[in-house]
Motif scaffolding. Structure first.
Motif, mmCIF file in Angstrom:
data_model
loop_
_atom_site.group_PDB
_atom_site.id
_atom_site.type_symbol
_atom_site.label_atom_id
_atom_site.label_comp_id
_atom_site.label_asym_id
_atom_site.label_seq_id
_atom_site.Cartn_x
_atom_site.Cartn_y
_atom_site.Cartn_z
ATOM 1 N N ALA A 417 0.819 -1.216 0.000
ATOM 2 C CA ALA A 417 0.000 0.000 0.000
ATOM 3 C C ALA A 417 0.849 1.262 0.000
ATOM 4 N N GLY A 418 2.190 1.093 -0.087
ATOM 5 C CA GLY A 418 3.071 2.258 -0.125
ATOM 6 C C GLY A 418 3.417 2.807 1.241
ATOM 7 N N VAL A 419 3.243 2.000 2.289
ATOM 8 C CA VAL A 419 3.533 2.431 3.657
ATOM 9 C C VAL A 419 4.764 1.669 4.147
ATOM 10 N N GLU A 420 5.790 2.389 4.581
ATOM 11 C CA GLU A 420 7.025 1.747 5.042
ATOM 12 C C GLU A 420 6.975 1.558 6.557
ATOM 13 N N PRO A 421 6.983 0.293 7.041
ATOM 14 C CA PRO A 421 6.919 0.052 8.485
ATOM 15 C C PRO A 421 8.298 0.072 9.137
ATOM 16 N N VAL A 422 8.333 0.469 10.432
ATOM 17 C CA VAL A 422 9.562 0.431 11.216
ATOM 18 C C VAL A 422 9.176 0.035 12.644
ATOM 19 N N MET A 423 10.042 -0.744 13.311
ATOM 20 C CA MET A 423 9.749 -1.197 14.675
ATOM 21 C C MET A 423 10.407 -0.277 15.697
ATOM 22 N N LEU A 424 9.631 0.141 16.705
ATOM 23 C CA LEU A 424 10.148 0.884 17.855
ATOM 24 C C LEU A 424 9.847 0.058 19.098
ATOM 25 N N THR A 425 10.867 -0.247 19.907
ATOM 26 C CA THR A 425 10.627 -1.085 21.073
ATOM 27 C C THR A 425 11.558 -0.721 22.224
ATOM 28 N N GLY A 426 11.064 -0.949 23.426
ATOM 29 C CA GLY A 426 11.888 -0.761 24.610
ATOM 30 C C GLY A 426 12.677 -2.000 24.954
ATOM 31 N N ASP A 427 12.483 -3.087 24.199
ATOM 32 C CA ASP A 427 13.156 -4.354 24.473
ATOM 33 C C ASP A 427 14.655 -4.249 24.151
ATOM 34 N N ASN A 428 15.440 -5.250 24.647
ATOM 35 C CA ASN A 428 16.885 -5.215 24.408
ATOM 36 C C ASN A 428 17.199 -5.399 22.919
ATOM 37 N N ARG A 429 18.367 -4.930 22.534
ATOM 38 C CA ARG A 429 18.719 -4.878 21.113
ATOM 39 C C ARG A 429 18.764 -6.267 20.475
ATOM 40 N N ARG A 430 19.277 -7.254 21.216
ATOM 41 C CA ARG A 430 19.432 -8.586 20.634
ATOM 42 C C ARG A 430 18.068 -9.206 20.314
ATOM 43 N N THR A 431 17.153 -9.132 21.281
ATOM 44 C CA THR A 431 15.809 -9.683 21.043
ATOM 45 C C THR A 431 15.097 -8.915 19.937
ATOM 46 N N ALA A 432 15.187 -7.581 19.994
ATOM 47 C CA ALA A 432 14.529 -6.756 18.981
ATOM 48 C C ALA A 432 15.073 -7.047 17.591
ATOM 49 N N ALA A 433 16.395 -7.182 17.491
ATOM 50 C CA ALA A 433 17.011 -7.442 16.188
ATOM 51 C C ALA A 433 16.587 -8.802 15.646
ATOM 52 N N ALA A 434 16.446 -9.798 16.552
ATOM 53 C CA ALA A 434 16.040 -11.137 16.111
ATOM 54 C C ALA A 434 14.628 -11.121 15.547
ATOM 55 N N ILE A 435 13.705 -10.473 16.249
ATOM 56 C CA ILE A 435 12.315 -10.394 15.769
ATOM 57 C C ILE A 435 12.249 -9.574 14.479
ATOM 58 N N ALA A 436 12.941 -8.432 14.470
ATOM 59 C CA ALA A 436 12.937 -7.583 13.276
ATOM 60 C C ALA A 436 13.531 -8.316 12.081
ATOM 61 N N GLY A 437 14.577 -9.113 12.334
ATOM 62 C CA GLY A 437 15.178 -9.890 11.248
ATOM 63 C C GLY A 437 14.209 -10.900 10.672
ATOM 64 N N ASP A 438 13.449 -11.557 11.557
ATOM 65 C CA ASP A 438 12.449 -12.521 11.087
ATOM 66 C C ASP A 438 11.390 -11.846 10.222
ATOM 67 N N ALA A 442 13.208 -2.634 9.724
ATOM 68 C CA ALA A 442 14.178 -1.778 10.405
ATOM 69 C C ALA A 442 13.728 -1.656 11.857
ATOM 70 N N VAL A 443 14.682 -1.499 12.794
ATOM 71 C CA VAL A 443 14.313 -1.503 14.206
ATOM 72 C C VAL A 443 15.100 -0.459 14.994
ATOM 73 N N HIS A 444 14.430 0.164 15.976
ATOM 74 C CA HIS A 444 15.056 1.023 16.980
ATOM 75 C C HIS A 444 14.734 0.380 18.321
ATOM 76 N N ALA A 445 15.758 -0.059 19.062
ATOM 77 C CA ALA A 445 15.536 -0.815 20.296
ATOM 78 C C ALA A 445 15.941 -0.015 21.531
ATOM 79 N N GLU A 446 15.583 -0.569 22.712
ATOM 80 C CA GLU A 446 15.895 0.013 24.014
ATOM 81 C C GLU A 446 15.430 1.465 24.092
ATOM 82 N N MET A 447 14.206 1.703 23.637
ATOM 83 C CA MET A 447 13.674 3.061 23.564
ATOM 84 C C MET A 447 12.757 3.358 24.749
ATOM 85 N N LEU A 448 12.941 4.535 25.336
ATOM 86 C CA LEU A 448 12.029 5.044 26.349
ATOM 87 C C LEU A 448 10.854 5.708 25.640
ATOM 88 N N PRO A 449 9.747 5.989 26.373
ATOM 89 C CA PRO A 449 8.584 6.629 25.714
ATOM 90 C C PRO A 449 8.950 7.899 24.946
#
Length: 581
Positions: A417-438, A442-449
């Motif tokens: 639909a022409g919409v580019e998704p990106v993940m924002l999460t407070g989770d640790n980088r390793r877990t976030a990268a694994a899920i994002a890779g699956d 693109a992912v930004h991890a260990e993020m505060l509100p």
């Protein structure tokens, strides 16, 4: 038939709106009688009233479509009190009451299952076509249907605050709020209507005065111009489409809080998504069992024996897997938790420990192949529990909060639909990268509100229209900052109230469906405006050259209203792409 419209015209004039649709119709009808075209005046009044009736039918259908949801909640509930079951009105249920739901019954209130395991048909509320299996601790919605087993449900929301009541209230409020296009049409009609009056007067007066033309002929044409200029179809073109789209979305679990939000969704080209509870299920599941010197089922059996009775998320994941695999769970004795390390006890007379790799390594030396396997699981973002039986390493259980079943397909639909998704999460980088890779994200991890809010602002400053999707309190600042904030179904009240829209069922694929609905509605509005103005342009020319007169003029306006209304009502039957095809 003339009086009701004339009365409304006078009332509108007294209220400060002299240039109403009724005013144009009244002048045209009175003028037609004065010049001796009484039959045409009658036809004008009749056709105008038919048009009014059709507008009313369209509005009632849109309202009835969403109000019918309220009828899904049963009137009577079975409440357990003092060991007995009694019938009480569902509207009188109090929070904390325990109700009995028999197979085939509709659930009378939002609540949590305290006992029982059954398939729940959520199609009436969320549009989910396949019954969802639910057990003790799971939430259920009012109006959904219990399929195959008796359930005891603890009420968590009063009748006025249950899911259906909130949906109905929010959609009604949304339908009352005006979209940008609708506000433009309102402003346009305030200029357009007096302009039509002036044009009609000039057509009626100038030719006789300047060219000595027939007064009766040109007054007749001037009156026809007034009728052609009636902006009925134009005025209804946007609100009819928006009301129908909001209702259609709500019936499929897509709650959009107003026409302005509906329009904004169509222009979204970037979407920031939370991980836990949005892209993932929000609870860990056992993904791998590796046994050492015994069977996987035996490893799982001993682990489940130690975890029996625990409410820790990882313990619940192990118990759920044991239940799903139907492995026997023997009783454990002398079981006790070791803070931050794991749990220890006896199973079948053997000393058993289940805990973190570090804690397990303090008890026994872990073999190299086990350490390699643990490292691989950690790299994949998985939590690992090590089982030690009688002082010997016995197995590994890996767990992770897995992506929702439709996450990949839903993200693919967004990109299509022409919409580019990106993940924002407070989770640790390793877990976030694994899920994002699956998921290929693109992912930004260990993020505060505040970090999530900053990323949303950065995307906006790059010229993108951004939607933020989340389900928790930590998502609220970013939801508020985004062009459109979308809450997922199981989200907190803070997320649901802060967001502009909500996906009640929690499917990632519904995000693309929401954007599709918005673009379908905007296309419908453009079609309606084209029909409304196009027919007027055609009949303006044919009237001036003498081909058409009064009754064809009002018929054209009524016809345009019918076409616009019918076109808008098509949205009530909208289905997300791929559903039912």
């Amino acid at each position: 038939g003339f009086w009701p419209s004339a009365n409304r015209a006078f009332a509108a004039a007294r209220a400060g709106t002299p240039f109403s649709i009724e005013t144009l119709m009244t002048i045209a009808a009175v003028g037609a009688v004065i010049i001796g075209a009484a039959e045409e005046a009658a036809a004008v009044v009749f056709l105008f009233l038919v048009g009014e009736l059709l507008e009313g039918v369209a509005a009632r259908r849109a309202r009835a479509s969403i109000q019918s949801l309220a009828g899904l909640v049963p009137k009577i509930a079975l409440v357990e009190r003092n060991g007995a079951v009694e019938e009480v009105p569902a509207e009188n249920l109090s929070v904390g009451a325990v109700i009995l739901i028999r197979p085939g019954d509709r659930i009378a209130a939002d609540g949590l299952i305290v006992e029982g395991d059954s398939a729940i048909d959520e199609a009436p509320v969320t549009g989910e076509s396949v019954p969802v299996r639910k057990k003790a601790g799971d939430a259920v919605f009012a109006g959904t249907i219990n399929a195959d087993a008796v359930l005891r449900v603890k009420v968590t929301a009063a009748a006025a605050d249950n899911t259906i009541a909130r949906v109905v209230k929010l959609v009604e409020e949304a339908q009352e709020s005006k979209a940008p296009t609708e506000r433009f049409i309102d402003r346009f009609s305030k200029i357009y209507t007096p302009a039509v009056l002036v044009l009609g007067a000039l057509v009626a007066v100038l030719p006789p005065l300047v060219m000595s033309a027939s007064w009766s002929e040109w007054i007749y044409k001037g009156l026809a111009i007034l009728l052609i200029g009636c902006p009925c179809a134009l005025v209804i073109s946007t609100p009819a489409a928006i009301a129908a789209a909001l209702s259609a979305g709500a019936r499929r679990g897509l709650l959009i809080k107003g026409g302005a939000i509906l329009e904004a969704l169509g222009s979204i080209d970037a979407m920031a998504l939370d991980k836990t509870g949005t892209l993932t299920e929000g609870r860990p599941k056992v993904t791998d069992i590796v046994a050492f010197g015994r069977s996987e089922s035996n490893t799982l059996s001993m682990a489940a024996a130690l975890e029996t009775g625990s409410s820790h998320p990882l313990a619940l994941a192990i118990l759920d897997r044991a239940k799903a695999d139907k492995v026997p769970v023997p009783p454990a004795s002398e079981a006790f938790a070791l803070g931050g390390k794991g749990v220890s006890g006896k199973v079948g007379g053997k000393e058993i420990f289940l805990g973190s790799p570090a804690a397990a390594g303090e008890r026994v030396a872990l073999p190299a192949d086990m350490l390699a396997q643990i490292a691989a699981f950690n790299d994949a973002g998985k939590s690992v529990a090590v089982l030690i039986a009688a002082g010997v390493p016995a197995g590994i259980i890996a767990m992770r909060d897995e992506p929702r079943a439709d996450a990949k397909a839903g993200l693919a639909a967004l990109r299509a639909a022409g919409v580019e998704p990106v993940m924002l999460t407070g989770d640790n980088r390793r877990t976030a990268a694994a899920i994002a890779g699956d998921l290929g994200l693109a992912v930004h991890a260990e993020m505060l509100p505040q970090d999530k809010q900053r990323i949303v602002r950065d995307l906006q400053s790059s010229g993108k229209k951004v939607a933020k999707v989340g389900d928790g309190i930590n998502d609220a600042p970013a939801l508020a900052a985004a062009d459109v904030g979308i809450a997922m179904g199981g989200g907190t009240d803070v997320a649901l109230e802060t967001a502009d829209a909500a996906v009640l069922h929690g499917r990632v694929g519904d995000l693309a469906a929401m954007i599709e609905l918005s673009r379908r509605a905007l296309g419908n509005i453009r079609q309606n405006i084209t029909v409304a103005l196009g027919l007027k342009a055609v009949f303006l020319v044919t009237t001036l050259v003498g081909v058409t007169g009064l009754w064809p003029a009002i018929l054209a306006d009524t016809g345009a209203t019918v076409l616009v209304t019918a076109n808008a009502m098509r949205l009530l039957a909208w289905r997300p792409r791929g559903v039912g095809e």
